[in-house]
Design a protein around this motif. Structure first.
Motif, PDB file in Angstrom:
ATOM      1  N   VAL A 200      -1.196  10.735  70.269  1.00  0.00           N
ATOM      2  CA  VAL A 200      -1.566  10.744  71.690  1.00  0.00           C
ATOM      3  C   VAL A 200      -1.974  12.156  72.110  1.00  0.00           C
ATOM      4  CG1 VAL A 200      -0.140   8.753  72.236  1.00  0.00           C
ATOM      5  CG2 VAL A 200       0.846  11.017  72.451  1.00  0.00           C
ATOM      6  N   SER A 201      -3.016  12.216  72.927  1.00  0.00           N
ATOM      7  CA  SER A 201      -3.531  13.515  73.372  1.00  0.00           C
ATOM      8  C   SER A 201      -4.469  13.301  74.557  1.00  0.00           C
ATOM      9  CB  SER A 201      -4.245  14.227  72.222  1.00  0.00           C
ATOM     10  OG  SER A 201      -4.529  15.566  72.550  1.00  0.00           O
ATOM     11  N   GLU A 202      -5.505  14.136  74.653  1.00  0.00           N
ATOM     12  CA  GLU A 202      -6.492  14.035  75.732  1.00  0.00           C
ATOM     13  C   GLU A 202      -7.843  14.504  75.220  1.00  0.00           C
ATOM     14  OE1 GLU A 202      -5.722  16.640  79.057  1.00  0.00           O
ATOM     15  OE2 GLU A 202      -4.948  18.233  77.764  1.00  0.00           O
ATOM     16  N   ALA A 203      -8.903  14.126  75.934  1.00  0.00           N
ATOM     17  CA  ALA A 203     -10.264  14.505  75.554  1.00  0.00           C
ATOM     18  C   ALA A 203     -11.081  14.809  76.798  1.00  0.00           C
ATOM     19  CB  ALA A 203     -10.929  13.392  74.748  1.00  0.00           C
ATOM     20  N   ASP A 204     -12.115  15.638  76.596  1.00  0.00           N
ATOM     21  CA  ASP A 204     -13.087  15.955  77.654  1.00  0.00           C
ATOM     22  C   ASP A 204     -12.417  16.576  78.875  1.00  0.00           C
ATOM     23  OD1 ASP A 204     -15.541  16.158  78.900  1.00  0.00           O
ATOM     24  OD2 ASP A 204     -15.548  14.084  79.617  1.00  0.00           O
ATOM     25  N   VAL A 205     -11.661  17.641  78.649  1.00  0.00           N
ATOM     26  CA  VAL A 205     -11.030  18.365  79.765  1.00  0.00           C
ATOM     27  C   VAL A 205     -11.994  19.439  80.238  1.00  0.00           C
ATOM     28  CG1 VAL A 205      -9.005  19.608  80.567  1.00  0.00           C
ATOM     29  CG2 VAL A 205      -8.769  17.926  78.727  1.00  0.00           C
ATOM     30  N   GLU A 206     -12.549  19.251  81.425  1.00  0.00           N
ATOM     31  CA  GLU A 206     -13.588  20.143  81.930  1.00  0.00           C
ATOM     32  C   GLU A 206     -13.121  20.990  83.106  1.00  0.00           C
ATOM     33  OE1 GLU A 206     -17.167  17.903  82.618  1.00  0.00           O
ATOM     34  OE2 GLU A 206     -16.960  16.783  80.732  1.00  0.00           O
ATOM     35  N   ASP A 207     -12.467  20.371  84.070  1.00  0.00           N
ATOM     36  CA  ASP A 207     -11.992  21.148  85.225  1.00  0.00           C
ATOM     37  C   ASP A 207     -10.640  20.619  85.721  1.00  0.00           C
ATOM     38  OD1 ASP A 207     -12.750  18.773  86.385  1.00  0.00           O
ATOM     39  OD2 ASP A 207     -13.838  19.693  88.061  1.00  0.00           O
ATOM     40  N   PHE A 208      -9.829  20.180  84.766  1.00  0.00           N
ATOM     41  CA  PHE A 208      -8.491  19.645  85.020  1.00  0.00           C
ATOM     42  C   PHE A 208      -7.525  20.531  84.266  1.00  0.00           C
ATOM     43  CE2 PHE A 208      -5.902  15.718  85.822  1.00  0.00           C
ATOM     44  CZ  PHE A 208      -6.532  15.289  86.988  1.00  0.00           C
ATOM     45  N   SER A 209      -6.344  20.730  84.769  1.00  0.00           N
ATOM     46  CA  SER A 209      -5.371  21.543  84.046  1.00  0.00           C
ATOM     47  C   SER A 209      -4.990  20.892  82.726  1.00  0.00           C
ATOM     48  CB  SER A 209      -4.120  21.742  84.910  1.00  0.00           C
ATOM     49  OG  SER A 209      -3.234  22.657  84.303  1.00  0.00           O
ATOM     50  N   ASP A 210      -4.700  21.705  81.720  1.00  0.00           N
ATOM     51  CA  ASP A 210      -4.304  21.208  80.404  1.00  0.00           C
ATOM     52  C   ASP A 210      -3.039  20.364  80.496  1.00  0.00           C
ATOM     53  OD1 ASP A 210      -4.466  21.365  77.383  1.00  0.00           O
ATOM     54  OD2 ASP A 210      -2.486  22.224  77.704  1.00  0.00           O
ATOM     55  N   MET A 211      -3.024  19.274  79.718  1.00  0.00           N
ATOM     56  CA  MET A 211      -1.893  18.342  79.745  1.00  0.00           C
ATOM     57  C   MET A 211      -0.983  18.554  78.545  1.00  0.00           C
ATOM     58  SD  MET A 211      -1.922  14.163  79.477  1.00  0.00           S
ATOM     59  CE  MET A 211      -2.240  14.217  77.709  1.00  0.00           C
ATOM     60  N   SER A 212       0.311  18.678  78.808  1.00  0.00           N
ATOM     61  CA  SER A 212       1.317  18.594  77.752  1.00  0.00           C
ATOM     62  C   SER A 212       2.085  17.291  77.983  1.00  0.00           C
ATOM     63  CB  SER A 212       2.240  19.809  77.783  1.00  0.00           C
ATOM     64  OG  SER A 212       3.071  19.770  78.925  1.00  0.00           O
ATOM     65  N   PHE A 213       3.269  17.179  77.387  1.00  0.00           N
ATOM     66  CA  PHE A 213       4.074  15.966  77.517  1.00  0.00           C
ATOM     67  C   PHE A 213       5.505  16.330  77.860  1.00  0.00           C
ATOM     68  CE2 PHE A 213       0.677  15.086  74.552  1.00  0.00           C
ATOM     69  CZ  PHE A 213       0.205  13.840  74.941  1.00  0.00           C
ATOM     70  N   MET A 214       6.203  15.359  78.462  1.00  0.00           N
ATOM     71  CA  MET A 214       7.638  15.493  78.682  1.00  0.00           C
ATOM     72  C   MET A 214       8.287  14.176  78.271  1.00  0.00           C
ATOM     73  SD  MET A 214       9.756  16.676  82.071  1.00  0.00           S
ATOM     74  CE  MET A 214       9.009  18.295  82.101  1.00  0.00           C
TER      75      MET A 214
END
Length: 622
Positions: A200-214
């Motif tokens: 699980v992760s993320e893609a196409d981050v252009e103007d959103f804060s970076d996502m981690s997990f909790m």
């Protein structure tokens, strides 16, 4: 690499089957119908689940944004028929193989949430699922996100990383109960459940804060450690190609779930780049050339002016394409000349021996657009082929847009780009292939005596299934200095295998040049590629224990094996060979800083049996 759109068909149908109309449940299947995603607004809660056949991959989990302090995952209703379509295209990449196939079913599901009109956009591939949201009109502030992944009950093991501002935390393989709870952990996070591997992760981050997990129990929730209180939604830029929109709508990044029946399937997945935009129309990236790079900072610190020709000459002897002039060149002095003139002289000398230059810079030199453009123009004017940008601030929404601006401006100037001290990639090297590698990994800078840093062996055999699933990583591979290998005792074969296993279209070899020139593996260092025509993760591989890759370039196969902390024996079937061939085999030697080299003829019927010392390895060229 010239961008060629081989086939691109995106068909949006005006309306889906009538059963979608008033239903509060929408199911979308993969093109091969083996994977399914169900989005539901039952009980007015926005949720989803993922199944592979009848096997739960992600159990019922929440969806939704928190925006302008409103919960847009609550009081939800699906308001109409989903617009459905297909994605079917291919495009060139520099990576595990040369062509990525982008084939998926897509649906845009209109919903009303807390009185706001928005959409949930989903794509389902044969090897994974992605979900993103349109941001409702008039929203001024993103407070957070409700997206989560409820893991199935039977987690055999899970790979994850400690929190770190620039993704340089340790990586682990543990049971689920050992994963840090209630605090940020970094992705991608990969787990094995029954017959499936899931990441699980993320893609196409252009103007959103970076996502981690909790983690809370068996739930992984989206978390934004660099914007704990949220951020202001800004209108899309008219001058930046990556401006946070999709089909004309302001959107969030894709939240991704990669699904495969093997580690080979995970490593070969193009899900992350598939979810990103193609390059701007008319782009030509044929000038982007992968290669090997000499680099001095790890072994000697700041580059010395009177020493530069030796580094260029050594790179030329190794037939390497690049030399990275790192932090310290700004302090060069010579009567009548400033550091820029001296840097140009060094770069000019490199050209005379056929070696191109990459130049280091601290990001604080150009956090704002005018200064950035002026600095990059200067770097281009003195003849550099690329730039390494270090010490980048926390990955807030504004800084993510800074990354996008920098990618674009470097592309315009035909400069290769290596972000160091950075956030993880999210597939946008598809959009700007000049963004050829980046750090965002605990690499060999964390195994060096002058900082008293020691890397545990498990980390090396975990990162191929965590950070490297997000994209290429500048691990700064291949330590040979015996003094530096006296602690964990990584073997020379293990170190060389890093250059084969860890994908980086430009590999910055970490050690002082004399160790490579004097190495019993010198001839192989002259030939090892950095991008590949075919990649196979071999059956003996086990996350956190041992990793073995076979990679093909042209008609030549390279095998890299890295062992974790325990002695073991592995078997390597050579069934990928098409005909008998001469093989150069590099085994661990009597000590960790020696090798046992052999040559023999091998065929597809052979199986190599390799005894690996703790932190040992194996390399083959055939």
């Amino acid at each position: 690499m010239r961008y060629i759109k081989i086939l691109s068909v995106v068909v949006l149908l005006a309306a889906a089957k009538s059963s979608f109309g008033q239903s509060q449940t929408v199911t979308v299947s993969s093109p091969d119908k083996q994977l399914s995603l169900t989005v539901s607004a039952l009980d007015k809660k926005l949720t989803y689940n993922i199944k592979a056949g009848n096997t739960p991959i992600i159990s019922t989990s929440p969806l939704g944004l928190i925006a302008d302090s409103a919960d847009l995952g609550d009081n939800v209703k699906i308001t109409g028929a989903a617009k459905t379509g297909k994605v079917n295209e291919s495009y060139p990449i520099l990576g595990n193989h040369p062509i990525a196939k982008n084939q998926a079913n897509e649906a845009e599901i209109p919903v009303s949430a807390a009185g706001k009109a928005m959409s949930v956009i989903v794509r389902v591939y044969n090897d994974g699922v992605a979900i993103r949201y349109t941001i409702p009109a008039g929203i001024k502030y993103i407070n957070g996100e409700k997206t989560a992944w409820t893991l199935p009950a039977n987690i055999d093991k899970i790979a994850w990383a400690d929190y770190h501002q620039s993704y340089e935390g340790l990586n682990y393989v543990t049971t689920l109960d050992k994963v840090t709870e209630g605090k940020a952990i970094m992705g991608p996070i990969t787990f094995q459940t029954g017959d499936y591997y899931v990441s699980v992760s993320e893609a196409d981050v252009e103007d959103f804060s970076d996502m981690s997990f909790m983690r809370s129990g068996n739930v992984l929730s989206a978390y934004f450690p660099f914007a704990k209180k949220g951020w202001v939604v800004k209108p899309p830029s008219s001058t930046i190609y990556l401006n946070g929109t999709y089909k004309g709508k302001k959107v969030t990044p894709w939240r991704t779930t990669m699904v495969a029946k093997s580690l080979d399937g995970l490593v070969n997945s193009d899900l992350i780049t598939n979810l990103c935009p193609p390059p701007p129309k008319g782009s030509d990236f044929s000038w982007v050339k992968p290669g090997r790079s000499m680099w001095q900072w790890w072994s000697i610190g700041a580059p010395k002016l009177d020493d530069q020709k030796k580094w260029f000459d050594a790179a030329a002897k190794l037939k390497w394409e690049y030399y990275l002039i790192d932090d310290g060149w700004r302090n060069w002095k010579q009567e009548g000349k400033d550091q820029w003139q001296l840097l140009k002289e060094a770069i000019d000398y490199g050209k005379t021996v056929g070696v191109k230059s990459i130049v280091w810079v601290d990001s604080k030199e150009f956090r704002k657009a005018p200064e950035r453009k002026a600095y990059l123009d200067k770097v281009k004017a003195i003849g550099a082929s690329g730039i390494k940008i270090d010490f980048i601030p926390d990955a807030t929404a504004d800084i993510m847009q800074w990354y996008a601006e920098t990618q674009q401006e470097c592309a315009d100037l035909k400069l290769l780009l290596n972000f160091h001290g950075s956030v993880k990639p999210t597939g946008l090297n598809r959009t700007f292939p000049n963004d050829i590698t980046r750090e965002a990994i605990r690499g060999n800078e964390y195994h060096m005596t002058r900082y008293r840093r020691v890397m545990p062996p498990q980390h090396d055999v975990t990162v191929p299934f965590t950070r490297l699933l997000a994209g290429p990583a500048d691990f700064t591979s291949v330590i040979l200095d015996p003094k530096q290998l006296a602690t964990t005792k990584f073997s020379w074969a293990h170190e060389f295998a890093q250059a084969i296993v860890y994908l980086s279209p430009v590999i910055h070899f970490t050690d002082q040049y004399q160790f490579y020139l004097d190495s019993p593996m010198f001839d192989l260092f002259q030939e090892v590629p950095t991008t590949w025509d075919e990649t196979r993760v071999l059956p003996c591989t086990s996350m956190g224990d041992v990793v073995a890759f076979a990679r093909r370039k042209g008609t030549t196969w390279w095998v890299g094996v890295m062992n974790g902390g325990e002695e073991r024996e592995v078997k390597i079937p050579l069934d990928f060979l098409t005909k008998p061939t001469k093989a150069n085999l590099v085994y661990d030697g009597e000590t960790n800083t020696s090798v046992d080299r052999k040559e023999q003829t091998v065929s597809s019927k052979d199986v190599l049996t390799i005894k690996l010392r703790p932190s040992g390895g194996f390399v083959a060229k055939m």
